[in-house]
Design an enzyme around this catalytic site. Structure first.
Site, PDB file in Angstrom:
ATOM      1  N   ARG A  13      22.480  29.514  33.358  1.00  0.00           N
ATOM      2  CA  ARG A  13      22.567  30.973  33.244  1.00  0.00           C
ATOM      3  C   ARG A  13      23.680  31.538  34.116  1.00  0.00           C
ATOM      4  O   ARG A  13      24.002  32.717  34.044  1.00  0.00           O
ATOM      5  CB  ARG A  13      21.242  31.618  33.659  1.00  0.00           C
ATOM      6  N   GLY A  14      24.243  30.694  34.955  1.00  0.00           N
ATOM      7  CA  GLY A  14      25.321  31.130  35.840  1.00  0.00           C
ATOM      8  C   GLY A  14      26.657  31.111  35.113  1.00  0.00           C
ATOM      9  O   GLY A  14      26.743  30.738  33.941  1.00  0.00           O
ATOM     10  N   SER A 108      34.460  22.759  45.465  1.00  0.00           N
ATOM     11  CA  SER A 108      35.113  24.065  45.547  1.00  0.00           C
ATOM     12  C   SER A 108      36.404  23.892  46.345  1.00  0.00           C
ATOM     13  O   SER A 108      36.504  22.981  47.174  1.00  0.00           O
ATOM     14  CB  SER A 108      34.190  25.032  46.281  1.00  0.00           C
ATOM     15  N   SER A 109      37.366  24.786  46.131  1.00  0.00           N
ATOM     16  CA  SER A 109      38.631  24.638  46.861  1.00  0.00           C
ATOM     17  C   SER A 109      38.454  24.901  48.362  1.00  0.00           C
ATOM     18  O   SER A 109      39.309  24.525  49.161  1.00  0.00           O
ATOM     19  CB  SER A 109      39.695  25.567  46.282  1.00  0.00           C
ATOM     20  N   CYS A 110      37.325  25.508  48.769  1.00  0.00           N
ATOM     21  CA  CYS A 110      37.132  25.793  50.195  1.00  0.00           C
ATOM     22  C   CYS A 110      36.685  24.560  50.988  1.00  0.00           C
ATOM     23  O   CYS A 110      36.495  24.643  52.188  1.00  0.00           O
ATOM     24  CB  CYS A 110      36.137  26.922  50.397  1.00  0.00           C
ATOM     25  N   TYR A 137      28.809  26.273  53.560  1.00  0.00           N
ATOM     26  CA  TYR A 137      28.913  25.980  52.120  1.00  0.00           C
ATOM     27  C   TYR A 137      29.842  24.781  51.896  1.00  0.00           C
ATOM     28  O   TYR A 137      29.525  23.862  51.122  1.00  0.00           O
ATOM     29  CB  TYR A 137      29.464  27.225  51.420  1.00  0.00           C
ATOM     30  N   LYS A 141      29.126  21.110  50.172  1.00  0.00           N
ATOM     31  CA  LYS A 141      29.887  20.638  49.009  1.00  0.00           C
ATOM     32  C   LYS A 141      30.589  19.309  49.309  1.00  0.00           C
ATOM     33  O   LYS A 141      30.680  18.446  48.440  1.00  0.00           O
ATOM     34  CB  LYS A 141      30.896  21.706  48.570  1.00  0.00           C
ATOM     35  N   PRO A 164      36.961  23.044  41.537  1.00  0.00           N
ATOM     36  CA  PRO A 164      37.551  24.231  40.903  1.00  0.00           C
ATOM     37  C   PRO A 164      38.114  25.191  41.949  1.00  0.00           C
ATOM     38  O   PRO A 164      37.570  25.306  43.042  1.00  0.00           O
ATOM     39  CB  PRO A 164      36.377  24.898  40.184  1.00  0.00           C
ATOM     40  N   HIS A 180      32.580  37.566  44.600  1.00  0.00           N
ATOM     41  CA  HIS A 180      33.953  37.191  44.950  1.00  0.00           C
ATOM     42  C   HIS A 180      34.885  38.383  44.699  1.00  0.00           C
ATOM     43  O   HIS A 180      34.481  39.379  44.090  1.00  0.00           O
ATOM     44  CB  HIS A 180      34.397  35.991  44.111  1.00  0.00           C
ATOM     45  N   ARG A 210      45.393  33.868  46.751  1.00  0.00           N
ATOM     46  CA  ARG A 210      44.349  33.116  46.057  1.00  0.00           C
ATOM     47  C   ARG A 210      44.827  32.749  44.657  1.00  0.00           C
ATOM     48  O   ARG A 210      45.626  33.457  44.046  1.00  0.00           O
ATOM     49  CB  ARG A 210      43.060  33.939  45.930  1.00  0.00           C
TER      50      ARG A 210
HETATM   51  O1  GFB Z   1      36.763  35.955  46.765  1.00  0.00           O
HETATM   52  P1  GFB Z   1      36.422  36.048  48.225  1.00  0.00           P
HETATM   53  O2  GFB Z   1      35.167  36.747  48.557  1.00  0.00           O
HETATM   54  O3  GFB Z   1      36.322  34.647  48.879  1.00  0.00           O
HETATM   55  O4  GFB Z   1      37.590  36.824  48.975  1.00  0.00           O
HETATM   56  P2  GFB Z   1      37.288  33.518  49.500  1.00  0.00           P
HETATM   57  C1  GFB Z   1      38.944  36.517  48.795  1.00  0.00           C
HETATM   58  C2  GFB Z   1      39.807  37.510  49.558  1.00  0.00           C
HETATM   59  O5  GFB Z   1      39.711  38.790  48.926  1.00  0.00           O
HETATM   60  C3  GFB Z   1      39.412  37.718  51.016  1.00  0.00           C
HETATM   61  C4  GFB Z   1      39.465  39.782  49.896  1.00  0.00           C
HETATM   62  O6  GFB Z   1      40.589  37.866  51.784  1.00  0.00           O
HETATM   63  C5  GFB Z   1      38.661  39.048  50.962  1.00  0.00           C
HETATM   64  O7  GFB Z   1      38.657  39.764  52.186  1.00  0.00           O
HETATM   65  N1  GFB Z   1      38.787  40.934  49.274  1.00  0.00           N
HETATM   66  C6  GFB Z   1      39.343  42.154  49.094  1.00  0.00           C
HETATM   67  C7  GFB Z   1      37.523  40.987  48.815  1.00  0.00           C
HETATM   68  N2  GFB Z   1      38.462  43.014  48.571  1.00  0.00           N
HETATM   69  C8  GFB Z   1      37.313  42.317  48.385  1.00  0.00           C
HETATM   70  C9  GFB Z   1      36.044  42.681  47.867  1.00  0.00           C
HETATM   71  O8  GFB Z   1      35.778  43.817  47.474  1.00  0.00           O
HETATM   72  N3  GFB Z   1      35.115  41.677  47.785  1.00  0.00           N
HETATM   73  C10 GFB Z   1      35.375  40.395  48.205  1.00  0.00           C
HETATM   74  N4  GFB Z   1      34.420  39.464  48.062  1.00  0.00           N
HETATM   75  N5  GFB Z   1      36.571  40.044  48.736  1.00  0.00           N
HETATM   76  C11 GFB Z   1      35.216  32.128  48.982  1.00  0.00           C
HETATM   77  C12 GFB Z   1      34.368  31.199  49.790  1.00  0.00           C
HETATM   78  O9  GFB Z   1      36.244  32.430  49.830  1.00  0.00           O
HETATM   79  O10 GFB Z   1      35.787  31.514  47.842  1.00  0.00           O
HETATM   80  C13 GFB Z   1      33.460  30.386  48.963  1.00  0.00           C
HETATM   81  O11 GFB Z   1      33.676  31.952  50.766  1.00  0.00           O
HETATM   82  C14 GFB Z   1      34.137  29.820  47.739  1.00  0.00           C
HETATM   83  O12 GFB Z   1      32.944  29.376  49.739  1.00  0.00           O
HETATM   84  C15 GFB Z   1      34.922  30.860  47.011  1.00  0.00           C
HETATM   85  O13 GFB Z   1      34.959  28.757  48.085  1.00  0.00           O
HETATM   86  C16 GFB Z   1      35.685  30.315  45.821  1.00  0.00           C
HETATM   87  O14 GFB Z   1      38.301  33.034  48.506  1.00  0.00           O
HETATM   88  O15 GFB Z   1      37.850  33.966  50.788  1.00  0.00           O
END
Ligand code: GFB
Length: 324
Positions: A13-14, A108-110, A137, A141, A164, A180, A210
């Site tokens: 469902r995800g 995950s890429s992290c 996390y 992983k 991914p 995200h 990113r």
């Molecule tokens: O996608 P995100 O939450 O995760 O944030 P990461 C990516 C960047 O976008 C960070 C900025 O620099 C955030 O500060 N950002 C800007 C925002 N505005 C926003 C907003 O409104 N919401 C969010 N969420 N971010 C995650 C990992 O890291 O990526 C996980 O924590 C996983 O473990 C995932 O690997 C794919 O890319 O930083």
């Protein structure tokens, strides 16, 4: 991989699991097995063992995980490490006990070191310290990848992992606290436009870079690898191209048709400054993504509009069950 193979997809469902179901159904696979969280609690070792022993799938895609964006990872640190360790351990060991020979695990890429060279090659794993905001996390992983490797080395199982990059698409999580960046900004831009507001709030400085992959492209790559009987240890899956968060916000505003200004909230963390995968190994297999970032955002926006009534978004919450 026969079209009548019994394929168990966890987390269906995800975002990732549902994309895999779509891709397999389109590809003519006829025996796709799924279980909701209510039907099978993946944190329950005995239940998972019993289910796998009875169902005996030919192949498992482990697309279930506790996932979230930077804030969720940083806040629910215990939940992220505990739940992910349990889900992957129960499924991987349970699969082995049930005689399931082939399985794909999603990392995950992290998982890569925070300051590793860019683009990130597979061999950089475990060569340096992790990013603090998502360390629990990432550790879980990494354990999943090492579990797969170990069962391959000790028991000859074909348990493989894929890494991914940041994903987005249908069934994404749009909860502003736990999502995200891409779904968060899509929602914020859509609401700001609908409410006649004039600012889009972006966390951090907007400078981190990113890479984003449309989830149907990920599913296509995974089925492609499965059909090729990929037997390596793990492989990056991404586009190999990145943008700054500021650039992402501008593309989203263009797609949504929101003409306000971008405002940065520096009280929020930036996280890793750059995270772009080296996808040359995947390219050598002959796979390339089909969806550009702009096309993907357009598709995701269509999904948002179809899923949420205009202005109703602020009240809606989405399940957090998919891999990214
Ligand atoms: O996608 P995100 O939450 O995760 O944030 P990461 C990516 C960047 O976008 C960070 C900025 O620099 C955030 O500060 N950002 C800007 C925002 N505005 C926003 C907003 O409104 N919401 C969010 N969420 N971010 C995650 C990992 O890291 O990526 C996980 O924590 C996983 O473990 C995932 O690997 C794919 O890319 O930083």
């Amino acid at each position: 991989m026969n079209k009548d193979a019994k394929i168990f997809i966890t987390g269906h469902r995800g975002m990732v699991g549902s994309a895999l179901v779509r891709r397999l159904e389109t590809g003519g696979y006829t025996d796709i097995l799924t279980r909701t969280r209510h039907e099978l609690d993946l944190l329950d070792q005995a239940a998972v063992r019993q289910f796998l022993a009875e169902a005996k799938p030919d192949y498992i895609f482990i697309a279930s995980a506790r996932v979230g964006g930077i804030h969720a990872n940083n806040t629910y640190r215990a939940d992220f490490i505990y739940q992910n360790l349990m889900i992957e351990t129960n499924l991987i060991h349970g699969a082995h006990l049930a005689g399931v020979h082939r399985l794909m695990f999603f990392g995950s890429s992290c998982i890569y070191p925070r300051d590793c060279p860019q683009p990130i090659k597979e061999e950089y794993l475990l060569t340096g310290p992790l990013e603090r905001t998502n360390e629990p996390y990432a550790v879980a992983k990494i354990a999943g990848i090492k579990l797969c490797e170990a069962y391959k080395q000790q028991y000859g199982r074909e348990y493989v992992s894929v890494m991914p990059t940041n994903l987005y698409g249908p069934n994404d999580n749009y909860d502003l606290e736990t999502s995200h960046v891409l779904p968060a900004l899509l929602r914020k831009a859509h609401e700001a436009k609908s409410l006649g507001e004039n600012a889009l709030v972006v966390w951090g400085t907007g400078k981190p870079r990113r890479e984003f992959l449309y989830v149907d492209d990920l599913a296509d790559a995974c089925v492609f690898l499965m059909e090729q009987d990929y037997t390596g240890s793990f492989l990056n899956i991404g586009t190999g191209q990145d943008v700054t968060i500021h650039e992402l916000a501008e593309t989203i505003m263009e797609v949504v048709g929101f003409k306000g200004e971008v405002v940065f909230d520096s009280s929020k963390p930036d996280g890793t400054m750059r995270k772009v995968l080296d996808v040359s190994k995947l390219k050598q297999f002959g796979w390339n993504p089909q969806t550009s970032l702009k096309q993907g955002i357009e598709l995701a926006y269509r999904d948002v509009i179809a899923t949420f009534p205009i202005l109703g978004l602020r009240q809606k919450h989405h399940p957090v069950e998919s891999t990214s």
